[in-house]
Design an enzyme around this catalytic site. Structure first.
Site, PDB file in Angstrom:
ATOM      1  N   LYS A 126     -31.492 -14.349  13.213  1.00  0.00           N
ATOM      2  CA  LYS A 126     -30.760 -14.737  14.431  1.00  0.00           C
ATOM      3  C   LYS A 126     -30.501 -16.249  14.442  1.00  0.00           C
ATOM      4  O   LYS A 126     -29.994 -16.780  15.414  1.00  0.00           O
ATOM      5  CB  LYS A 126     -31.581 -14.377  15.671  1.00  0.00           C
ATOM      6  CG  LYS A 126     -31.898 -12.903  15.812  1.00  0.00           C
ATOM      7  CD  LYS A 126     -32.694 -12.680  17.095  1.00  0.00           C
ATOM      8  CE  LYS A 126     -33.222 -11.258  17.176  1.00  0.00           C
ATOM      9  NZ  LYS A 126     -34.276 -11.135  18.199  1.00  0.00           N
ATOM     10  N   ARG A 158     -46.658  -8.080  -4.531  1.00  0.00           N
ATOM     11  CA  ARG A 158     -48.065  -8.378  -4.818  1.00  0.00           C
ATOM     12  C   ARG A 158     -48.594  -9.568  -4.061  1.00  0.00           C
ATOM     13  O   ARG A 158     -49.734  -9.535  -3.603  1.00  0.00           O
ATOM     14  CB  ARG A 158     -48.322  -8.492  -6.318  1.00  0.00           C
ATOM     15  CG  ARG A 158     -47.933  -9.735  -6.993  1.00  0.00           C
ATOM     16  CD  ARG A 158     -47.382  -9.461  -8.352  1.00  0.00           C
ATOM     17  NE  ARG A 158     -46.147  -8.760  -8.247  1.00  0.00           N
ATOM     18  CZ  ARG A 158     -45.948  -7.513  -8.676  1.00  0.00           C
ATOM     19  NH1 ARG A 158     -46.889  -6.836  -9.241  1.00  0.00           N
ATOM     20  NH2 ARG A 158     -44.771  -6.963  -8.529  1.00  0.00           N
ATOM     21  N   THR A 159     -47.829 -10.617  -3.881  1.00  0.00           N
ATOM     22  CA  THR A 159     -48.409 -11.790  -3.226  1.00  0.00           C
ATOM     23  C   THR A 159     -48.728 -11.481  -1.766  1.00  0.00           C
ATOM     24  O   THR A 159     -49.805 -11.802  -1.266  1.00  0.00           O
ATOM     25  CB  THR A 159     -47.458 -12.994  -3.341  1.00  0.00           C
ATOM     26  OG1 THR A 159     -47.217 -13.236  -4.723  1.00  0.00           O
ATOM     27  CG2 THR A 159     -48.063 -14.243  -2.734  1.00  0.00           C
ATOM     28  N   HIS A 172     -46.117 -22.681  -6.208  1.00  0.00           N
ATOM     29  CA  HIS A 172     -46.721 -21.411  -5.793  1.00  0.00           C
ATOM     30  C   HIS A 172     -48.235 -21.603  -5.961  1.00  0.00           C
ATOM     31  O   HIS A 172     -48.845 -21.049  -6.879  1.00  0.00           O
ATOM     32  CB  HIS A 172     -46.172 -20.296  -6.698  1.00  0.00           C
ATOM     33  CG  HIS A 172     -46.460 -18.912  -6.241  1.00  0.00           C
ATOM     34  ND1 HIS A 172     -47.350 -18.604  -5.228  1.00  0.00           N
ATOM     35  CD2 HIS A 172     -45.967 -17.711  -6.669  1.00  0.00           C
ATOM     36  CE1 HIS A 172     -47.384 -17.288  -5.069  1.00  0.00           C
ATOM     37  NE2 HIS A 172     -46.555 -16.731  -5.923  1.00  0.00           N
ATOM     38  N   ARG A 196     -43.774 -17.570   2.540  1.00  0.00           N
ATOM     39  CA  ARG A 196     -42.917 -17.630   1.346  1.00  0.00           C
ATOM     40  C   ARG A 196     -41.493 -17.860   1.820  1.00  0.00           C
ATOM     41  O   ARG A 196     -41.047 -17.245   2.804  1.00  0.00           O
ATOM     42  CB  ARG A 196     -42.992 -16.335   0.567  1.00  0.00           C
ATOM     43  CG  ARG A 196     -41.908 -16.250  -0.491  1.00  0.00           C
ATOM     44  CD  ARG A 196     -42.128 -15.128  -1.448  1.00  0.00           C
ATOM     45  NE  ARG A 196     -43.270 -15.402  -2.314  1.00  0.00           N
ATOM     46  CZ  ARG A 196     -43.556 -14.683  -3.392  1.00  0.00           C
ATOM     47  NH1 ARG A 196     -42.811 -13.658  -3.729  1.00  0.00           N
ATOM     48  NH2 ARG A 196     -44.594 -14.990  -4.134  1.00  0.00           N
TER      49      ARG A 196
END
Ligand code: NCD
Length: 293
Positions: free
Chosen positions: A80, A51-52, A129, A101
């Site tokens: 990597k 959802r975010t 958040h 995020r």
């Protein structure tokens, strides 16, 4: 140029202006559909999200802009061994703004120190958040009309839940707010948050009983037990169903209680609660889109 890393990066006045703007966008989205024309948002998600990430992308598309990015660490060059600072310098050549995020606390802040474009923290580990917090504030404002004199119950995984940490951080600036922190002993809020509350003289109670807390609450913020932050599967299994909100438990609640949840829900709220007029968690999702716009 400004970044959004911590909910307190905005003053109370700025938050109020933003929430009013989100309300205006909600009432007339068409008026804003060209605002970010030809602009690009990069969503760099080093941790799974539905959802975010989609909320950020939908917000940018609603503004007439474009989106690019990656949805998890294993499809990016992080796998990597590239550093966040390098990734951000590369991505800033392609995008005008970045939502990031990351499972590590502080990673978006490190990125912001090297970034020539604004960084929005879309969740950093168990820390903050801020855009979820703004969505939560918009929901509280729309449902309660004000942030003052509210008794807010936070229930569930208060140890690892960043949405809880971030919302306490933002709400403690408002007058007459009291927190009731409802969790199993093992999942109490971190000590640094208790110290902040003590330092500022903000009233709070810690309890293990949702039933005892229920009658006094104006807001009940339910949360999922954060499986991905546990070191030990057995502990998760033991604690995951500590609280399950169902219609029986709501019998002693106020008639105008506002039930919130940042989602995703696992078992913490029974689906039978969804039809209760006090359930606000799907409105919260929509509010999240408007605040990100
Ligand atoms: C929350 C998160 O990622 O911290 N979800 C969200 O952003 N809506 C809550 C959670 O994952 O439990």
């Amino acid at each position: 140029m400004r970044h959004l890393i911590d909910p307190l990066d905005f003053t109370q006045q700025e938050i109020s202006t933003l929430l009013d703007l989100a309300d205006r966008i909600h009432d007339d989205p068409a008026a804003y559909q060209e605002v970010a024309r030809h602009k690009k948002l990069a969503t760099l998600f080093y941790e799974p999200s539905t959802r975010t990430r989609l909320s950020f992308e939908a917000a940018m598309l609603n503004l007439g802009g474009h989106v690019l990015g990656f949805p998890s660490e294993n499809v990016s060059s992080a796998s990597k061994g590239e550093s966040v600072a390098d990734t951000i310098r590369v991505v800033s050549c392609y995008a005008d703004i970045v939502a990031m995020r990351h499972p590590k606390e502080g990673a978006p802040m490190i990125a912001s120190m090297r970034s020539p474009v604004p960084i929005i923290n879309a969740g950093d580990g168990g820390h903050n958040h801020p855009t979820q917090t703004l969505a939560d504030l918009l929901t509280i404002q729309r449902e309660k009309g004000s942030f003052e004199n509210l008794t807010i119950g936070m229930c569930g995984d208060l140890k690892f839940g960043r949405t809880v940490h971030s919302l306490i951080h933002a709400m403690r600036r408002y007058k007459g707010v009291k927190f009731i922190l409802i969790s199993p002993e093992e999942l109490k809020v971190p000590e640094y948050i208790i110290q902040e509350l003590d330092h500022e003289g903000i009233p709070y109670e810690e309890t293990t009983s949702l039933e005892d807390a229920m009658p006094s609450l104006d807001i009940l913020y339910m949360t999922r037990v954060q499986q991905e932050r546990f070191f030990n599967e057995a502990d998760y299994v033991r604690l995951k169903d500590s609280y399950i909100l169902n219609p029986d438990k709501l019998e002693t609640a106020k008639k105008d209680l506002c039930i919130m949840h940042p989602l995703p829900r696992v078992n913490e709220i029974s689906v039978a609660v969804d039809d209760d007029p006090r359930a606000c968690y799907f409105k919260q999702v929509l509010n999240g889109k408007y605040i990100r716009i």
